[in-house]
Enzyme design. Structure first.
Site, mmCIF file in Angstrom:
data_model
loop_
_atom_site.group_PDB
_atom_site.id
_atom_site.type_symbol
_atom_site.label_atom_id
_atom_site.label_comp_id
_atom_site.label_asym_id
_atom_site.label_seq_id
_atom_site.Cartn_x
_atom_site.Cartn_y
_atom_site.Cartn_z
ATOM 1 N N TRP A 178 -10.358 5.365 1.600
ATOM 2 C CA TRP A 178 -11.415 5.231 0.776
ATOM 3 C C TRP A 178 -12.131 6.520 0.416
ATOM 4 C CZ3 TRP A 178 -14.842 7.731 3.776
ATOM 5 C CH2 TRP A 178 -14.742 7.457 5.104
ATOM 6 N N ASN A 179 -11.792 7.578 0.950
ATOM 7 C CA ASN A 179 -12.588 8.674 0.984
ATOM 8 C C ASN A 179 -12.408 9.501 -0.287
ATOM 9 O OD1 ASN A 179 -10.205 9.608 1.799
ATOM 10 N ND2 ASN A 179 -10.871 11.057 2.905
ATOM 11 N N LYS A 202 -1.933 -0.723 -1.857
ATOM 12 C CA LYS A 202 -2.940 -1.350 -1.470
ATOM 13 C C LYS A 202 -4.221 -0.394 -1.110
ATOM 14 C CE LYS A 202 -4.767 -1.912 2.445
ATOM 15 N NZ LYS A 202 -6.240 -1.842 2.100
ATOM 16 N N SER A 254 -6.027 6.705 9.173
ATOM 17 C CA SER A 254 -6.382 7.086 10.397
ATOM 18 C C SER A 254 -5.130 7.413 11.200
ATOM 19 C CB SER A 254 -7.407 6.085 11.252
ATOM 20 O OG SER A 254 -6.811 5.050 11.253
ATOM 21 N N GLU A 275 -0.022 10.591 6.361
ATOM 22 C CA GLU A 275 -1.034 11.717 6.241
ATOM 23 C C GLU A 275 -2.303 11.383 6.950
ATOM 24 O OE1 GLU A 275 -0.202 14.293 4.844
ATOM 25 O OE2 GLU A 275 1.444 13.747 3.564
ATOM 26 N N LEU A 276 -2.604 12.143 8.041
ATOM 27 C CA LEU A 276 -3.567 11.032 9.175
ATOM 28 C C LEU A 276 -4.861 11.972 9.457
ATOM 29 C CD1 LEU A 276 -0.805 10.076 11.556
ATOM 30 C CD2 LEU A 276 -1.845 8.791 9.397
ATOM 31 N N CYS A 309 -10.222 14.560 4.812
ATOM 32 C CA CYS A 309 -9.168 14.902 5.924
ATOM 33 C C CYS A 309 -9.156 16.321 6.297
ATOM 34 C CB CYS A 309 -7.824 14.276 5.540
ATOM 35 S SG CYS A 309 -7.217 14.901 4.049
ATOM 36 N N GLU A 407 -12.517 12.987 15.947
ATOM 37 C CA GLU A 407 -12.632 13.063 14.640
ATOM 38 C C GLU A 407 -13.999 12.609 14.479
ATOM 39 O OE1 GLU A 407 -10.302 11.181 11.569
ATOM 40 O OE2 GLU A 407 -10.088 12.957 10.373
#
Ligand code: NAD
Length: 538
Positions: A178-179, A202, A254, A275-276, A309, A407
């Site tokens: 969502w960021n 999604k 995440s 991509e975390l 991120c 984080e």
């Protein structure tokens, strides 16, 4: 820190009945919202309400997909992909360039919608259509460099002709957060489409509208409608349905969810890129331009209220410049304007949700209770909106505090002083993450040499994150627990292809010929191998 109040944007469409459609109560045209949500493959009749972080008021009712709907989305995508992969690369690239123009042309509408859904400041929403335009142009213009069939060395020079094709994987599943709701929903999909794949995506439940506007723009640019399918629902259910069907999975989110997805992909033997999260370090060296570093530190720490991120949560500053730097950094942070608005002019917007506000509050309270000092910020701001939190600088953070290694994903940065650069690099490399770093120094060569020892997938010198993230020709992604695989550059498109080798053999065959015995054949082959070595052939 000043405040502003929300206003209606270009999507406002006069008074409507909020009883019947929540979007109407907050200024989004209900017809506009329905046009977007109609794209979701969903037959259950169930909906999930979303609200705007700008005020907490309802925004949309989003139709929810079932496992069967995800199956239907994959069937449509597979059919569309069969036709799409036969189109020429130039035709596919031309559509990407049309998307580039369209996104810039419609950017006000895109930015408004991002602000409504995410609550971020307009200047941070601006980065999203810009990143999509950069990505579309880059891949359109470099399509042949990545995807053209290439000749390779054959085993018998002149007689074995070898070509390698980059064949699309099929249908790529994309699960996004969502960021950065517009760019994260689209940016990884553009190279997938260019390479001849279809996509089932999604987006995060909180920011479906921005992602759906992206899907609408793809169709307007000329991509066949069924090539890009959107499904909606909880990650654990709908995300899992995607992972069970996709030929490749691209996930951004995440580390905990990434690990789950990697396990599920491993069971099916399909590839994935992840991509975390990160706990990104910034180093201000003794020879840094202090003013420039302080300006960079504000953007590095507080862009999108720290929900980025690649934003920084740990700042290591050399003894020689520590006091001057901290004075400038605190002063610049205190001059920031916060506000819930669609307008330009604020420096930071809201966090997206109560859950984000809870984490940020808990991290700061825990740190303070264990002895950390708040140099500025450290408070929620309910007077501005339900999830606002002040940009916060902490000193004296130690390993037993949650925000030392976990984080935060919010506007909180911890300052650490260092004497020795090798020690600063070792502390920067501490912990499980390795996504992004920044180094400030007036000696570029020295900073680049230090960068080689920082265990992060991207390192920016004299910039926070924009220099690497916006340089689309270069790979972006995390080392260690921050990810697997890379987006952007060659790596970002080749992940969606299979390398297929086609070798054509002329005149001879790989077996005894002309009545030769197996033993003689072995001698001839050995002689040939030795000769190749002498000739210097690889
Ligand atoms: P999250 O992992 O909870 O959710 C991300 C997405 O995964 C959402 O669409 C969610 O619905 C879906 N999801 C959740 N559980 C799932 C499951 N079991 N199976 C399949 N899909 C599932 O992440 P979040 O907390 O919402 O997002 C913030 C995190 O994302 C932060 O850690 C941040 O660092 C990371 N992030 C990383 C990057 C990057 O490029 N490295 C970019 C943006 C965000």
């Amino acid at each position: 820190m000043s405040s502003q109040h929300p206003r209606g944007g270009p999507l406002v469409d006069g008074p409507a009945d909020p009883e019947h459609d929540p979007a109407a109560s907050y200024g989004l045209d209900p017809g506009y919202v329905r046009r977007l949500t109609d794209r979701i493959v969903a037959t259950s009749g169930e909906t999930a309400a979303t609200s705007s972080p700008l005020s907490g008021q309802p925004l949309a009712h989003v139709p929810q997909s079932t496992d069967g709907d995800v199956g239907e989305a994959f069937s449509r995508a597979r059919r569309a992909q069969q036709e799409w992969t036969r189109r020429s690369l130039d035709e596919r690239a031309a559509i990407l360039l049309r998307l580039h123009d369209l996104v810039l042309h419609r950017q006000d509408e895109i930015i408004d919608l991002i602000c409504w859904e995410s609550g971020k400041a307009r200047k941070h929403a601006f980065d999203e259509p810009l990143h999509i335009a950069l990505t579309a142009r880059y891949y359109a213009r470099t399509a042949h460099d990545h995807l053209d069939t290439r000749r390779r060395l054959g085993v018998v020079p002149g007689l074995t002709r070898v070509e390698v094709n980059q064949v699309p994987k099929g249908v790529v599943g994309i699960i996004s957060p969502w960021n950065y709701p517009f760019t994260m929903a689209l940016c990884d999909g553009l190279p997938a489409l260019l390479a001849g794949n279809a996509v089932v995506t999604k987006p995060d439940a909180q920011t479906m509208l921005s992602a759906l506007l992206g899907a609408e723009l793809l169709e307007e640019a000329g991509f066949p409608r069924d090539l890009w399918q959107v499904v909606a629902g909880p990650g654990s259910r709908v995300g899992t349905s995607i992972v069970q069907r996709a030929d490749y999975v691209c996930f951004t989110g995440s580390t905990a969810t990434g690990r789950l997805i990697a396990t599920q992909c491993a069971e099916r033997l399909v590839g994935c890129s992840l991509e975390l999260g990160g706990k990104n370090p910034m180093l201000v060296l003794r020879d840094a331009d202090v003013e420039r570093a302080a300006e960079g530190a504000v953007r590095a720490s507080f862009s999108n209220a720290g929900q980025l991120c690649v934003s920084m949560e740990r700042l290591f500053v050399a003894d020689q410049v520590y006091d001057r730097f901290v004075e400038r950094f605190v002063s610049r942070t205190e001059a920031m304007t916060l506000g819930a608005t669609l307008d330009w002019g604020t420096d930071m917007g809201s966090l997206i949700s109560q859950a984000q506000l809870d984490t940020v509050t808990a991290h700061v309270e825990d740190a303070v209770a264990r002895g950390a000092r708040v140099l500025t910020g450290g408070r929620p701001r309910p007077d501005l909106g339900p999830y606002f939190y002040e940009p916060t600088i902490l000193e004296g953070v130690s390993p037993q505090m949650a925000c030392f290694g976990d984080e935060t994903f919010g506007p909180v940065i911890a300052l650490y002083r260092f004497h020795d650069e090798a020690d600063a690099v070792a502390r920067a490399n501490d912990g499980d993450y390795g996504l992004n770093a920044a180094i400030y120094s007036q000696d570029g060569a020295r900073a680049r040499e230090i960068a080689r020892h920082v265990r992060c997938g991207t390192v920016n010198v004299n910039e926070a994150f924009g220099a690497t993230f916006a340089s689309i020709d270069s790979p972006m992604g995390g080392m260690r627990q921050s990810g697997m695989g890379r987006r952007q550059g060659s790596e970002g498109i080749l992940r969606y292809t299979e390398s297929q080798t086609v070798a054509t053999q002329r005149l001879i065959r790989f077996a005894p010929m002309y009545g030769m015995s197996d033993q003689t054949y072995a001698k001839v082959m050995n002689a040939q191998v030795r000769m190749m070595r002498k000739l210097g052939r690889p």
